[in-house]
Design an enzyme around this catalytic site. Structure first.
Site, PDB file in Angstrom:
ATOM      1  N   GLY A 140       0.823  -1.200   0.000  1.00 18.30           N
ATOM      2  CA  GLY A 140       0.000   0.000   0.000  1.00 18.30           C
ATOM      3  C   GLY A 140       0.854   1.245   0.000  1.00 18.30           C
ATOM      4  N   SER A 141       0.279   2.332  -0.492  1.00 19.26           N
ATOM      5  CA  SER A 141       0.961   3.620  -0.460  1.00 19.26           C
ATOM      6  C   SER A 141      -0.068   4.695  -0.206  1.00 19.26           C
ATOM      7  CB  SER A 141       1.689   3.880  -1.782  1.00 19.26           C
ATOM      8  OG  SER A 141       0.779   3.902  -2.867  1.00 19.26           O
ATOM      9  N   THR A 144       1.621   9.700   3.120  1.00 23.17           N
ATOM     10  CA  THR A 144       2.850   9.786   3.909  1.00 23.17           C
ATOM     11  C   THR A 144       3.741   8.568   3.776  1.00 23.17           C
ATOM     12  OG1 THR A 144       1.630  11.084   5.547  1.00 23.17           O
ATOM     13  CG2 THR A 144       3.741  10.169   6.235  1.00 23.17           C
ATOM     14  N   LYS A 145       3.139   7.368   3.769  1.00 19.77           N
ATOM     15  CA  LYS A 145       3.916   6.148   3.948  1.00 19.77           C
ATOM     16  C   LYS A 145       3.776   5.191   2.781  1.00 19.77           C
ATOM     17  CE  LYS A 145       1.640   5.730   7.711  1.00 19.77           C
ATOM     18  NZ  LYS A 145       1.013   5.261   8.940  1.00 19.77           N
ATOM     19  N   VAL A 147       4.168   0.961   2.226  1.00 19.05           N
ATOM     20  CA  VAL A 147       4.244  -0.311   2.943  1.00 19.05           C
ATOM     21  C   VAL A 147       4.644  -1.391   1.946  1.00 19.05           C
ATOM     22  CG1 VAL A 147       3.062  -1.944   4.445  1.00 19.05           C
ATOM     23  CG2 VAL A 147       2.409   0.469   4.477  1.00 19.05           C
ATOM     24  N   LYS A 161       7.455  -0.328   6.749  1.00 17.37           N
ATOM     25  CA  LYS A 161       6.827   0.975   6.548  1.00 17.37           C
ATOM     26  C   LYS A 161       7.927   2.018   6.438  1.00 17.37           C
ATOM     27  CE  LYS A 161       2.237   0.729   8.687  1.00 17.37           C
ATOM     28  NZ  LYS A 161       1.339   1.348   9.691  1.00 17.37           N
ATOM     29  N   ASP A 276      -8.706   7.923  12.617  1.00 17.19           N
ATOM     30  CA  ASP A 276      -8.927   7.429  11.253  1.00 17.19           C
ATOM     31  C   ASP A 276      -9.387   5.984  11.353  1.00 17.19           C
ATOM     32  OD1 ASP A 276      -9.068   7.128   8.549  1.00 17.19           O
ATOM     33  OD2 ASP A 276      -6.917   7.094   8.196  1.00 17.19           O
TER      34      ASP A 276
END
Length: 503
Positions: A140-141, A144-145, A147, A161, A276
């Site tokens: 995932g993207s 901010t991060k 993975v 991460k 969140d």
């Protein structure tokens, strides 16, 4: 020094892997970003020194603000700090950035985060663990991060991460401050905050922190101040797939979630709210639900003067909670978590296909959480009560024991040449496989299915300890199987009145 060589090797390899992934994932963004960095670098060199100093001052201010978010999480651990009353250096103006911390904070933890020191936790992974790793896929993207799933040298899969160099947060920061390294440090504060939270909020339903790799501006421990968090590998929660799963598995997800929220309501940091709160923030590890994204968790209390200051606002509902005599909203974080669990999880996973003997208890949970009538202690008690009844079979009191007399049992046998039929929800897509508490419940289910003439118990069990039963229309013959029992419906005697009519 072998240790330093391994660290530099790991850092270089990590940088190469990240770069490769980013190029394959966002090649066009890389090109745009490269052009923008080049432009920024030239502008900075040619620009006015006063403007550069102003931008640097603004960046330092933002770094201080991010640090203030982490300071309350660095709880004392009984150590007076010794010689560590000065914060470990970071890139640029570290003396200015460190003035806010006082001598009661956990400097050893902060030192580990900023320098990647693992001296106090030799069982955890550091930069050396990333040597010879193999990147598998991008999980995932976000803003901010990034993975990434990788396999370590020994074959162990973990999730990494790290800062998304092509993310919106990084791009906007470089555009505003024209300092790529300073922006990487600023954006990495979310990762640093998450490391602290994972250290403080250890629980079976929180993803396990296996370690991290971090370095300072001089490249000690990692390259250029980069921070990489090493986590246990989980599978993203797939709600559509979960909706098609047996009720027992859906109940497990909801139960795990309630256990997590109960812990967060009285955690070492106080009552923690998940700001969140989305299914994408969770993964499963061997069927167990785990929270994997904590950077938006908050332990801050909401101050108030009147009850009107304590309003929880949701898209279709608002709730007003009491303002305490101490001037804080009572149970705001806890109730926020409960209602989000109701609207994102319970509504979709809990009521559908619930066992008939438990539907009234499930309905009670749906009502009490949907209206915020129960606190997290009462909610957890209700879930645990359902689990107890479901595992013990006490909800099957209305099923007569005599129902098994309709079946002939053949122990130590299995079946071959099966004629299967499908049922929903089933543990098998090719047939009808359901969990049962006992032979009695399996016979009850078979009697309720018009296609069913036999079922088999193999001794396989679900996470609750219930048995898996395979139901079928017929089979051609029996085969020896020491772990199975086959139950076949007895042939009913012909109806005498019907025979008379035919004669």
């Amino acid at each position: 020094m072998p240790g330093m060589g391994n660290s530099l090797r790991a850092a270089a390899l990590l940088a190469f892997v990240v770069l490769s992934i980013l190029v394959s994932l966002l090649i066009s963004s890389v090109q745009q970003f490269g052009a923008r960095i080049s432009h920024f670098s030239n502008a900075t060199l040619a620009g006015d020194e006063g403007e550069s100093a102003s931008l640097r001052g603004a960046l330092i201010y933002q770094l201080n603000e991010r640090r203030k978010e982490i300071i309350p999480l660095l709880l004392p651990d009984g150590d007076d700090g010794g010689d560590e009353n000065a914060l470990p250096g970071e890139s640029g103006d570290s003396s200015q950035l460190g003035q806010a911390l006082d001598s009661t904070l956990d400097y050893s933890l902060w030192k580990e985060i900023t320098h990647g020191s693992r001296k106090a936790h030799m069982d955890e992974m550091g930069c050396d663990s990333l040597v010879d790793m193999q990147a598998v896929e991008v999980l995932g993207s976000g803003y901010t991060k990034l993975v990434v799933k990788v396999n370590l040298a020994g074959g162990q899969p973990v999730a990494l991460k790290l800062v998304n160099e092509q993310g919106i947060d990084m791009g906007k920061c470089v555009e505003d401050f024209k300092d790529a390294q300073g922006c990487r440090e600023l954006v990495s504060y979310k990762l640093k905050k998450e490391i602290v939270l994972l250290q403080r909020l250890q629980h079976p339903n929180v993803i396990k922190l296996k370690g991290h790799c971090a370095g300072d501006a001089e490249g000690r421990g990692g390259e250029g101040g980069r921070v990489t968090v090493i986590l246990e590998q989980g599978n993203p929660l797939q709600m559509i797939q979960l909706l098609q799963s047996p009720w027992e598995d859906r109940f497990r997800v909801c139960l795990d979630l309630v256990r997590l929220l109960h812990f967060l309501s009285q955690s070492p940091l106080g009552s923690v709210a998940l700001l969140d709160f989305q299914p994408r923030q969770f993964v499963t590890v061997s069927g167990e639900l785990k929270l994997t994204d904590l950077d938006d968790a908050s332990a801050e209390e909401t101050s108030c003067r009147t009850d009107a200051d304590c309003t929880l606002q949701f898209p279709h509902r608002n709730f007003t909670l009491p303002c305490s005599a101490q001037g804080v909203c009572e149970g705001l974080s806890e109730k926020r978590n409960i209602y989000n669990a109701y609207r994102y999880f319970f509504t979709y996973l809990l009521p559908h296909q619930a066992p008939p003997g438990l539907t009234h208890l499930v309905d009670h949970i749906m009502n009490s959480t949907g209206e915020l009538k129960a606190d997290i202690n009462q909610t957890l008690e209700a879930f645990e009560n359902i689990l107890l009844l479901y595992k013990s079979g006490l909800h099957l009191d209305n099923v007569p024991p005599s129902i098994i007399r309709d079946y002939t049992v053949m122990r130590g046998m299995g079946t071959s040449g099966n004629v299967e039929y499908r049922c929903w929800p089933s543990y098998s897509q090719q047939g009808c496989v359901l969990s049962v508490h006992s032979v009695k419940e399996a016979a009850y289910i078979c009697n309720s299915h018009s296609q069913c003439n036999s079922f088999t118990l193999t001794g396989q069990k679900t996470w609750t300890g219930r048995l898996l039963a395979s139901f079928r229309s017929s089979f051609s013959h029996l085969v020896p199987d020491g772990t199975s029992e086959v139950y076949v419906k007895k042939t009913k005697a012909p109806d005498t009145k019907e025979q008379t009519k035919q004669s």
